[in-house]
Design a protein around this motif. Sequence first.
Motif, PDB file in Angstrom:
ATOM      1  N   HIS A   7     113.485 -53.033  69.062  1.00 18.69           N
ATOM      2  CA  HIS A   7     114.624 -52.810  68.164  1.00 18.69           C
ATOM      3  C   HIS A   7     114.314 -51.650  67.227  1.00 18.69           C
ATOM      4  N   ASN A   8     113.098 -51.650  66.696  1.00 15.80           N
ATOM      5  CA  ASN A   8     112.666 -50.614  65.764  1.00 15.80           C
ATOM      6  C   ASN A   8     112.771 -49.225  66.403  1.00 15.80           C
ATOM      7  N   ALA A   9     112.249 -49.070  67.590  1.00 13.22           N
ATOM      8  CA  ALA A   9     112.290 -47.775  68.283  1.00 13.22           C
ATOM      9  C   ALA A   9     113.723 -47.380  68.623  1.00 13.22           C
ATOM     10  N   ILE A  10     114.508 -48.343  69.082  1.00  7.41           N
ATOM     11  CA  ILE A  10     115.900 -48.073  69.442  1.00  7.41           C
ATOM     12  C   ILE A  10     116.699 -47.600  68.231  1.00  7.41           C
ATOM     13  N   ASP A  11     116.384 -48.114  67.043  1.00  8.33           N
ATOM     14  CA  ASP A  11     117.093 -47.689  65.831  1.00  8.33           C
ATOM     15  C   ASP A  11     117.035 -46.173  65.651  1.00  8.33           C
ATOM     16  N   TYR A  12     115.871 -45.581  65.831  1.00  8.23           N
ATOM     17  CA  TYR A  12     115.739 -44.135  65.645  1.00  8.23           C
ATOM     18  C   TYR A  12     116.469 -43.362  66.739  1.00  8.23           C
ATOM     19  N   ILE A  13     116.371 -43.839  67.966  1.00  9.13           N
ATOM     20  CA  ILE A  13     117.076 -43.193  69.077  1.00  9.13           C
ATOM     21  C   ILE A  13     118.586 -43.291  68.866  1.00  9.13           C
ATOM     22  N   PHE A  14     119.046 -44.477  68.491  1.00 10.53           N
ATOM     23  CA  PHE A  14     120.473 -44.696  68.254  1.00 10.53           C
ATOM     24  C   PHE A  14     120.965 -43.840  67.095  1.00 10.53           C
ATOM     25  N   GLY A  15     120.150 -43.714  66.046  1.00  9.95           N
ATOM     26  CA  GLY A  15     120.519 -42.858  64.920  1.00  9.95           C
ATOM     27  C   GLY A  15     120.718 -41.415  65.349  1.00  9.95           C
ATOM     28  N   LEU A  16     119.817 -40.921  66.191  1.00  5.85           N
ATOM     29  CA  LEU A  16     119.962 -39.546  66.705  1.00  5.85           C
ATOM     30  C   LEU A  16     121.196 -39.404  67.587  1.00  5.85           C
ATOM     31  N   ILE A  17     121.453 -40.400  68.411  1.00  8.77           N
ATOM     32  CA  ILE A  17     122.648 -40.365  69.257  1.00  8.77           C
ATOM     33  C   ILE A  17     123.908 -40.323  68.395  1.00  8.77           C
ATOM     34  N   LEU A  18     123.935 -41.116  67.330  1.00 15.62           N
ATOM     35  CA  LEU A  18     125.085 -41.089  66.423  1.00 15.62           C
ATOM     36  C   LEU A  18     125.270 -39.699  65.811  1.00 15.62           C
ATOM     37  N   LEU A  19     124.170 -39.068  65.434  1.00 22.16           N
ATOM     38  CA  LEU A  19     124.257 -37.741  64.817  1.00 22.16           C
ATOM     39  C   LEU A  19     124.853 -36.697  65.769  1.00 22.16           C
ATOM     40  N   PHE A  20     124.552 -36.825  67.051  1.00 17.12           N
ATOM     41  CA  PHE A  20     125.035 -35.845  68.022  1.00 17.12           C
ATOM     42  C   PHE A  20     126.331 -36.264  68.716  1.00 17.12           C
ATOM     43  N   SER A  21     126.806 -37.468  68.468  1.00 15.74           N
ATOM     44  CA  SER A  21     128.010 -37.969  69.141  1.00 15.74           C
ATOM     45  C   SER A  21     129.261 -37.139  68.929  1.00 15.74           C
ATOM     46  N   PRO A  22     129.534 -36.639  67.726  1.00 13.77           N
ATOM     47  CA  PRO A  22     130.758 -35.840  67.579  1.00 13.77           C
ATOM     48  C   PRO A  22     130.822 -34.654  68.547  1.00 13.77           C
ATOM     49  N   THR A  23     129.676 -34.028  68.769  1.00 10.22           N
ATOM     50  CA  THR A  23     129.640 -32.910  69.708  1.00 10.22           C
ATOM     51  C   THR A  23     129.706 -33.405  71.148  1.00 10.22           C
ATOM     52  N   PHE A  24     128.924 -34.438  71.470  1.00  3.82           N
ATOM     53  CA  PHE A  24     128.899 -34.981  72.839  1.00  3.82           C
ATOM     54  C   PHE A  24     130.269 -35.462  73.289  1.00  3.82           C
ATOM     55  N   PHE A  25     130.986 -36.124  72.387  1.00  2.62           N
ATOM     56  CA  PHE A  25     132.245 -36.767  72.763  1.00  2.62           C
ATOM     57  C   PHE A  25     133.482 -35.989  72.327  1.00  2.62           C
ATOM     58  N   GLY A  26     133.286 -34.782  71.800  1.00  2.00           N
ATOM     59  CA  GLY A  26     134.393 -33.873  71.559  1.00  2.00           C
ATOM     60  C   GLY A  26     135.270 -34.173  70.360  1.00  2.00           C
ATOM     61  N   PHE A  27     134.736 -34.834  69.339  1.00  2.00           N
ATOM     62  CA  PHE A  27     135.555 -35.033  68.147  1.00  2.00           C
ATOM     63  C   PHE A  27     134.934 -34.398  66.906  1.00  2.00           C
ATOM     64  N   SER A  28     134.162 -33.338  67.114  1.00  2.00           N
ATOM     65  CA  SER A  28     133.546 -32.650  65.974  1.00  2.00           C
ATOM     66  C   SER A  28     134.575 -31.909  65.126  1.00  2.00           C
ATOM     67  N   GLU A  29     135.762 -31.656  65.676  1.00  2.00           N
ATOM     68  CA  GLU A  29     136.828 -30.982  64.923  1.00  2.00           C
ATOM     69  C   GLU A  29     137.603 -31.956  64.020  1.00  2.00           C
ATOM     70  N   ILE A  30     137.432 -33.242  64.235  1.00  2.00           N
ATOM     71  CA  ILE A  30     138.083 -34.250  63.391  1.00  2.00           C
ATOM     72  C   ILE A  30     137.089 -34.596  62.286  1.00  2.00           C
ATOM     73  N   SER A  31     137.271 -33.978  61.126  1.00  2.00           N
ATOM     74  CA  SER A  31     136.238 -34.036  60.082  1.00  2.00           C
ATOM     75  C   SER A  31     135.886 -35.456  59.656  1.00  2.00           C
ATOM     76  N   ALA A  32     136.863 -36.329  59.523  1.00  2.00           N
ATOM     77  CA  ALA A  32     136.562 -37.699  59.090  1.00  2.00           C
ATOM     78  C   ALA A  32     135.693 -38.424  60.121  1.00  2.00           C
ATOM     79  N   ALA A  33     136.003 -38.258  61.395  1.00  2.62           N
ATOM     80  CA  ALA A  33     135.220 -38.892  62.460  1.00  2.62           C
ATOM     81  C   ALA A  33     133.826 -38.288  62.526  1.00  2.62           C
ATOM     82  N   ARG A  34     133.757 -36.969  62.460  1.00  2.00           N
ATOM     83  CA  ARG A  34     132.459 -36.290  62.493  1.00  2.00           C
ATOM     84  C   ARG A  34     131.586 -36.745  61.331  1.00  2.00           C
TER      85      ARG A  34
END
Length: 127
Positions: A7-34
Amino acid sequence: MISLNTHNAIDYIFGLILLFSPTFFGFSEISAARNLFLFSGGFLIGYSLLTRYKYSLFRLIPLGLHMSLDALNGALIMLAPWIFGYRESLSRSQELVHYVFAIAFFASLPFHGAVDSDLAGWTRHAY
């Protein structure tokens, strides 16, 4: 059941995935979502660095509080499109990303035995 170290290790990986999600999933232009995903990922990494478990820097907060913050983070991601009024700007798949991430937060809560033992001894290190 996953181990606390997993769980501890996954937390850091998941945190990084969240940080890059707006770009990965194409909603970086929606400021509130980003901004939500940037905050959520940074917040997860931040409180993980402070949690009393193996891969932490400071071990200041008990695991029970960490799990409560996970639940809060999941709820925020799930409800944010309505709270912050950007649901209509999301595609179906982008909206689904919010639900998948929220469910991932909720799913990580009860699947290891360290929570009960940590809640019984708030000053004990859970590793």
